[in-house]
Scaffold this motif. Structure first.
Motif, PDB file in Angstrom:
ATOM      1  N   LEU A  73      -3.230 -17.579 -48.778  1.00  0.00           N
ATOM      2  CA  LEU A  73      -3.100 -16.492 -47.607  1.00  0.00           C
ATOM      3  C   LEU A  73      -1.764 -15.705 -47.977  1.00  0.00           C
ATOM      4  N   ASP A 109      -1.822 -11.750 -43.650  1.00  0.00           N
ATOM      5  CA  ASP A 109      -2.788 -12.681 -43.053  1.00  0.00           C
ATOM      6  C   ASP A 109      -2.276 -13.410 -41.884  1.00  0.00           C
ATOM      7  N   TYR A 110      -1.126 -14.099 -41.812  1.00  0.00           N
ATOM      8  CA  TYR A 110      -0.675 -14.990 -40.913  1.00  0.00           C
ATOM      9  C   TYR A 110       0.568 -14.619 -40.559  1.00  0.00           C
ATOM     10  N   ILE A 146      -3.364 -16.337 -36.899  1.00  0.00           N
ATOM     11  CA  ILE A 146      -3.865 -15.980 -38.066  1.00  0.00           C
ATOM     12  C   ILE A 146      -5.070 -14.973 -37.273  1.00  0.00           C
ATOM     13  N   PRO A 147      -4.956 -13.621 -37.796  1.00  0.00           N
ATOM     14  CA  PRO A 147      -3.807 -13.114 -38.491  1.00  0.00           C
ATOM     15  C   PRO A 147      -2.486 -13.000 -37.821  1.00  0.00           C
TER      16      PRO A 147
END
Length: 216
Positions: free
Chosen positions: A157, A161-162, A180-181
């Motif tokens: 990731l 994305d997070y 997430i995201p």
């Protein structure tokens, strides 16, 4: 074990640094770090070895060496380079060698990541996993390695994305809210949320997380 980096504003200061490197605390220096070169003095003649500094930003354009250990006598074990070949990229340095050249600042990662107030109404913002680390991050129900894993933040990731929002720190563990995201910077996507414990510090690599100083 110290959870600290040594840092100075900017990045160009590294080019002006002349820092003796030691295999262990109290041992004679085996090399000198200057700019992006390590001058190896252990052989019959000096060898110039180019290296890629292994540093992190602690604020905008402020780069830091990661300290893995420190001693009461004023020695730091730093992660100065990425591991390559038979070199692990670590060395011992004397605190006063830094102080002779620059005003030394020691900043504790715990303080950098800690929520601003105990009520957790104003936190430090979002953290990411350090990009050069391939290890996945398991989310645990309690701050213990033996606790059941609820979810695993995969190593592939990226920071887009997070998001990891720190809520509480207990030793090497952090209670965090993971989206997430990421649910910041004005995104309108649908989110998944996880909230429990992750390990934020490792004896081998130092901080597993970092604070992105550039924001969105």
């Amino acid at each position: 074990m110290s959870n600290t980096p040594v840092h100075n504003p900017g990045y160009e200061w590294l080019n002006r640094l002349c820092l003796p490197l030691h295999q262990s605390a109290q041992s004679p220096p085996w090399a000198v770090l200057t700019g992006k070169w390590v001058v190896d003095l252990s052989g019959s003649s000096a060898q110039f070895l180019e290296f890629e500094p292994n540093m992190v930003q602690t604020s905008y354009e402020t780069y830091a060496f990661i300290i893995l250990q420190e001693t009461p006598e004023g020695w730091f074990q730093i992660q100065y380079a990425h591991p390559e070949g038979d070199r692990d990229g670590t060395a011992w340095v004397r605190k006063d060698h830094f102080q002779q050249q620059y005003p030394l600042v020691v900043q504790y990662w715990r303080d950098l990541f800690q929520p601003v107030d105990n009520a957790q109404t104003s936190n430090r913002g979002y953290l990411y996993k350090r990009e050069q680390l391939s290890t996945s991050i398991p989310l645990k129900s309690t701050p213990s390695a033996s606790s059941p894993t609820l979810f695993t933040l995969q190593s592939d990731l990226s920071g887009q994305d997070y998001g990891i929002e720190p809520l509480e720190i207990q030793g090497n563990w952090m209670r965090a809210r993971i989206s997430i995201p990421h649910d910041f910077c004005g995104t309108e996507e649908t989110f998944k949320f996880y909230e429990d414990w992750i390990r934020w510090w490792s004896e081998d690599v130092g901080p597993i997380l970092y604070y992105p100083p550039r924001g969105c």
